[in-house]
Design a protein around this motif. Structure first.
Motif, mmCIF file in Angstrom:
data_model
loop_
_atom_site.group_PDB
_atom_site.id
_atom_site.type_symbol
_atom_site.label_atom_id
_atom_site.label_comp_id
_atom_site.label_asym_id
_atom_site.label_seq_id
_atom_site.Cartn_x
_atom_site.Cartn_y
_atom_site.Cartn_z
ATOM 1 N N TRP A 73 -2.686 -5.880 -2.094
ATOM 2 C CA TRP A 73 -2.435 -7.189 -1.472
ATOM 3 C C TRP A 73 -1.160 -7.812 -2.050
ATOM 4 O O TRP A 73 -0.306 -8.316 -1.324
ATOM 5 N N PHE A 74 -1.052 -7.713 -3.384
ATOM 6 C CA PHE A 74 0.088 -8.316 -4.068
ATOM 7 C C PHE A 74 1.411 -7.751 -3.543
ATOM 8 O O PHE A 74 2.363 -8.478 -3.271
ATOM 9 N N ASP B 57 4.516 -11.683 -10.336
ATOM 10 C CA ASP B 57 4.897 -12.676 -9.320
ATOM 11 C C ASP B 57 5.980 -13.590 -9.868
ATOM 12 O O ASP B 57 7.033 -13.798 -9.251
ATOM 13 N N ARG C 25 9.962 -13.132 -8.444
ATOM 14 C CA ARG C 25 10.544 -14.189 -7.613
ATOM 15 C C ARG C 25 11.838 -14.741 -8.202
ATOM 16 O O ARG C 25 12.605 -15.392 -7.510
ATOM 17 N N GLN D 290 3.004 -9.207 -0.431
ATOM 18 C CA GLN D 290 3.570 -10.563 -0.413
ATOM 19 C C GLN D 290 5.072 -10.499 -0.149
ATOM 20 O O GLN D 290 5.754 -9.631 -0.694
ATOM 21 N N ARG D 291 5.563 -11.416 0.671
ATOM 22 C CA ARG D 291 6.952 -11.359 1.133
ATOM 23 C C ARG D 291 7.963 -11.247 -0.011
ATOM 24 O O ARG D 291 8.832 -10.387 -0.001
ATOM 25 N N HIS D 292 7.826 -12.127 -1.019
ATOM 26 C CA HIS D 292 8.850 -12.111 -2.069
ATOM 27 C C HIS D 292 8.785 -10.833 -2.906
ATOM 28 O O HIS D 292 9.794 -10.365 -3.425
#
Ligand code: ADE
Length: 227
Positions: free
Chosen positions: A15-16, A153, A157, A19-21
């Motif tokens: 799932w992680f 994350d 980012r 993520q878009r970023h």
């Protein structure tokens, strides 16, 4: 940036990675890979943990299992590796993650994140095989996977190309640009909802005044936090 995550649950990260970023960071050259301790355990039937010496609840991730997984990945002694590379054990008692530490990690060429499970790691892993012990807060999670995702994350980012808007990470909560204070409030349309109006200054088009107002708001939030 190359990140290796050692875990008993590689699928937890699917799932992680969606993520878009995170996908953006990977497309821009970051690499995220997973090593399953169980794939390298020297013990029979996939055993990775054991009961604690001295008794007590729970199971402890074995030092020989962690060493075998690290040797399989890096082809060398983990004790030496930890003096050259950030090898980070995720553990509730570690240094608490904050924006300054995220910046520090984002500047590294490579990271290794070790996820614990059960009661955590055999202490000899922490003593000899890691460069850092990192906590995402003073509470206990059932495993290091969520903590590893938090670290990834926050680090990914910050990398160029991860967010659509490069400026977002320069002036955000706890950044040096805001003197470490929380970020100022944001508003968007509608300008009024149920009588709740957006502050006039933001609609004024007066950039210097807006800037001043934002910095003041950020400072006030910082002060409120330390009171
Ligand atoms: N593993 C279990 N709890 C944790 C926490 N709070 N931070 C990092 N790793 C953990």
């Amino acid at each position: 940036m190359e990140i290796d995550v050692f875990t008993l649950f590689p699928p937890a990260f699917a799932w992680f990675e969606g993520q878009r970023h995170v996908a953006n960071a990977i497309a821009a050259g970051a690499r995220l890979e997973y090593v399953d301790y169980r794939d390298h355990t020297p013990l029979r039937s996939g055993q990775v943990d054991d009961t604690p010496f001295g008794g007590g609840a729970g199971m402890v991730l074995r030092v020989d299992v962690v060493e075998a997984a690290m040797r399989a990945r890096y082809g060398r002694d983990p004790v030496e590796l930890a003096s050259e590379r950030r090898v980070i054990a995720l553990t509730p008692g570690g240094r608490v993650l904050d924006d300054a530490l995220v910046d520090e990690l984002a500047a590294e060429p490579a990271l290794t994140l070790l996820c614990g499970r059960y009661e955590g790691f055999d202490e000899r892993v922490l003593e000899h095989m890691v460069s850092d012990r990192l906590s995402i807060g003073r509470y206990v999670l059932a495993g290091g996977e969520l903590a590893a995702m938090v670290v990834c994350d926050a680090v990914l980012r910050k990398l160029p190309g991860a967010l659509g808007h490069e400026g977002s990470v320069v002036e955000e909560s706890f950044s040096a640009a805001l003197g470490g204070a929380p970020e100022y409030p944001h508003y968007t349309r509608p300008a009024e909802h149920r009588g709740w109006r957006v502050p006039d200054v933001l609609l004024s088009g007066h950039h210097a005044r807006i800037r001043e107002w934002r910095l003041e708001q950020s400072r006030m939030r910082g002060d409120a936090e330390t009171e």
